[in-house]
Write a protein that holds these residues in place. Structure first.
Motif, PDB file in Angstrom:
ATOM      1  N   PHE A 272      33.153 -40.168 -40.759  1.00  0.00           N
ATOM      2  CA  PHE A 272      33.173 -40.341 -39.308  1.00  0.00           C
ATOM      3  C   PHE A 272      32.671 -39.050 -38.674  1.00  0.00           C
ATOM      4  CE2 PHE A 272      35.886 -40.022 -35.308  1.00  0.00           C
ATOM      5  CZ  PHE A 272      34.980 -40.731 -34.537  1.00  0.00           C
ATOM      6  N   PHE A 273      31.629 -39.186 -37.842  1.00  0.00           N
ATOM      7  CA  PHE A 273      31.041 -38.048 -37.134  1.00  0.00           C
ATOM      8  C   PHE A 273      31.296 -38.226 -35.645  1.00  0.00           C
ATOM      9  CE2 PHE A 273      27.683 -36.330 -34.498  1.00  0.00           C
ATOM     10  CZ  PHE A 273      27.498 -35.050 -34.988  1.00  0.00           C
ATOM     11  N   SER A 274      31.854 -37.205 -35.022  1.00  0.00           N
ATOM     12  CA  SER A 274      32.149 -37.260 -33.586  1.00  0.00           C
ATOM     13  C   SER A 274      31.547 -36.059 -32.875  1.00  0.00           C
ATOM     14  CB  SER A 274      33.663 -37.286 -33.357  1.00  0.00           C
ATOM     15  OG  SER A 274      33.967 -37.038 -31.997  1.00  0.00           O
ATOM     16  N   CYS A 275      30.927 -36.318 -31.727  1.00  0.00           N
ATOM     17  CA  CYS A 275      30.441 -35.271 -30.834  1.00  0.00           C
ATOM     18  C   CYS A 275      31.019 -35.568 -29.456  1.00  0.00           C
ATOM     19  CB  CYS A 275      28.909 -35.267 -30.794  1.00  0.00           C
ATOM     20  SG  CYS A 275      28.215 -34.142 -29.550  1.00  0.00           S
ATOM     21  N   THR A 276      31.892 -34.679 -28.981  1.00  0.00           N
ATOM     22  CA  THR A 276      32.584 -34.938 -27.721  1.00  0.00           C
ATOM     23  C   THR A 276      32.843 -33.616 -27.003  1.00  0.00           C
ATOM     24  OG1 THR A 276      34.525 -36.058 -26.763  1.00  0.00           O
ATOM     25  CG2 THR A 276      34.885 -34.830 -28.772  1.00  0.00           C
TER      26      THR A 276
ATOM     27  N   VAL B 209      31.612 -25.890 -32.938  1.00  0.00           N
ATOM     28  CA  VAL B 209      31.303 -25.972 -31.517  1.00  0.00           C
ATOM     29  C   VAL B 209      29.787 -25.962 -31.391  1.00  0.00           C
ATOM     30  CG1 VAL B 209      31.414 -24.792 -29.296  1.00  0.00           C
ATOM     31  CG2 VAL B 209      33.432 -24.885 -30.756  1.00  0.00           C
ATOM     32  N   ASN B 210      29.256 -26.964 -30.701  1.00  0.00           N
ATOM     33  CA  ASN B 210      27.820 -27.068 -30.437  1.00  0.00           C
ATOM     34  C   ASN B 210      27.645 -27.086 -28.920  1.00  0.00           C
ATOM     35  OD1 ASN B 210      25.493 -29.578 -30.058  1.00  0.00           O
ATOM     36  ND2 ASN B 210      24.915 -27.712 -31.128  1.00  0.00           N
ATOM     37  N   GLY B 211      27.222 -25.939 -28.358  1.00  0.00           N
ATOM     38  CA  GLY B 211      27.189 -25.839 -26.902  1.00  0.00           C
ATOM     39  C   GLY B 211      28.604 -25.920 -26.361  1.00  0.00           C
ATOM     40  N   GLN B 212      28.902 -26.977 -25.605  1.00  0.00           N
ATOM     41  CA  GLN B 212      30.249 -27.185 -25.071  1.00  0.00           C
ATOM     42  C   GLN B 212      30.895 -28.436 -25.677  1.00  0.00           C
ATOM     43  OE1 GLN B 212      29.817 -27.030 -20.775  1.00  0.00           O
ATOM     44  NE2 GLN B 212      29.494 -24.832 -20.818  1.00  0.00           N
ATOM     45  N   ASN B 213      30.388 -28.803 -26.853  1.00  0.00           N
ATOM     46  CA  ASN B 213      30.887 -29.996 -27.543  1.00  0.00           C
ATOM     47  C   ASN B 213      31.603 -29.644 -28.840  1.00  0.00           C
ATOM     48  OD1 ASN B 213      29.875 -31.885 -25.686  1.00  0.00           O
ATOM     49  ND2 ASN B 213      27.851 -31.793 -26.623  1.00  0.00           N
ATOM     50  N   LEU B 214      32.566 -30.465 -29.185  1.00  0.00           N
ATOM     51  CA  LEU B 214      33.243 -30.381 -30.473  1.00  0.00           C
ATOM     52  C   LEU B 214      32.535 -31.312 -31.447  1.00  0.00           C
ATOM     53  CD1 LEU B 214      35.691 -29.633 -32.310  1.00  0.00           C
ATOM     54  CD2 LEU B 214      36.867 -31.615 -31.317  1.00  0.00           C
ATOM     55  N   ILE B 215      32.086 -30.754 -32.568  1.00  0.00           N
ATOM     56  CA  ILE B 215      31.471 -31.540 -33.632  1.00  0.00           C
ATOM     57  C   ILE B 215      32.502 -31.658 -34.756  1.00  0.00           C
ATOM     58  CG2 ILE B 215      29.585 -31.686 -35.307  1.00  0.00           C
ATOM     59  CD1 ILE B 215      28.711 -31.862 -32.342  1.00  0.00           C
TER      60      ILE B 215
END
Length: 203
Positions: A137-141, A191-197
């Motif tokens: 499961f991959f999540s970007c939020t 952390v990718n920019g302001q997202n949690l990966i």
């Protein structure tokens, strides 16, 4: 006044660093390649992109791709479902990958319809259910405390770096007290920019 503002900015930066202790990543392709279908030798692999919009994503190069959104498009493999209220319309152990880009933040934590319901917990159960054993499961939020978490008025679910490791992992599983029945290994978080990966594996 300028000294005060400077101090305030320094404190804010310090708090930001201490509250997000995750490594930063700029190129998500590195993650995709590490866990792609070829690397994992997943034959006849399939992926499901929840909240997919008009085009399901397939970052891990699965042989088949499907999507879920609030409209249907059979030609593109998109099934209709409101995942805040309905289950994922696929059978158990169907997918090698499930992806969620900018979606989890739109899933309520608690609703009354009129009975009490925990849509986010139910969705995490369903993601676990439709994944094959050791599926990913991959999540970007958006991640707290960055502004994108709050500025969209349809964001109702605020995640931190500890949401998955504390409530949905294979060690603590605090989500069990709210009805979470699955178990995920936390593979990686960035952390990718302001997202949690987040990359989770069905345990």
């Amino acid at each position: 006044m300028s000294t005060y503002l400077e101090l305030k900015r320094k404190i804010a930066k310090h708090l930001m660093r201490s509250s997000i202790g995750l490594p930063k990543i700029k190129d998500l392709n590195m993650v995709y390649r590490k866990y792609d279908a070829k690397t994992l030798t997943a034959e006849a692999s399939s992926t499901l992109d929840i909240g997919c919009g008009s085009e399901p994503r397939n970052p891990f190069g699965a042989a088949e791709r499907f999507g879920i959104d609030i409209f249907e498009n059979p030609e593109k493999g998109i099934r209709k479902a409101d995942l805040a209220l309905e289950p994922i319309p696929f059978g158990n152990a169907t997918f090698d990958f499930v992806t969620a880009y900018d979606f989890l933040e739109h899933v309520p934590r608690l609703v009354y319809l009129p009975e009490r319901r925990l849509p986010f917990i139910k969705l995490m159960n369903d993601i676990w259910r439709v994944l094959k054993q050791e599926g990913i499961f991959f999540s970007c939020t958006p991640i707290y405390p960055f502004p994108p978490v709050f500025q969209d008025p349809t964001h109702v679910n605020f995640l931190t770096e500890e949401t998955f490791p504390l409530y949905f992992d294979d060690k603590r599983r605090w989500g069990a007290m709210y009805g979470f029945t699955g178990s995920f290994r936390i593979l990686e978080q960035y952390v990718n920019g302001q997202n949690l990966i987040s990359l989770l594996q069905k345990a």
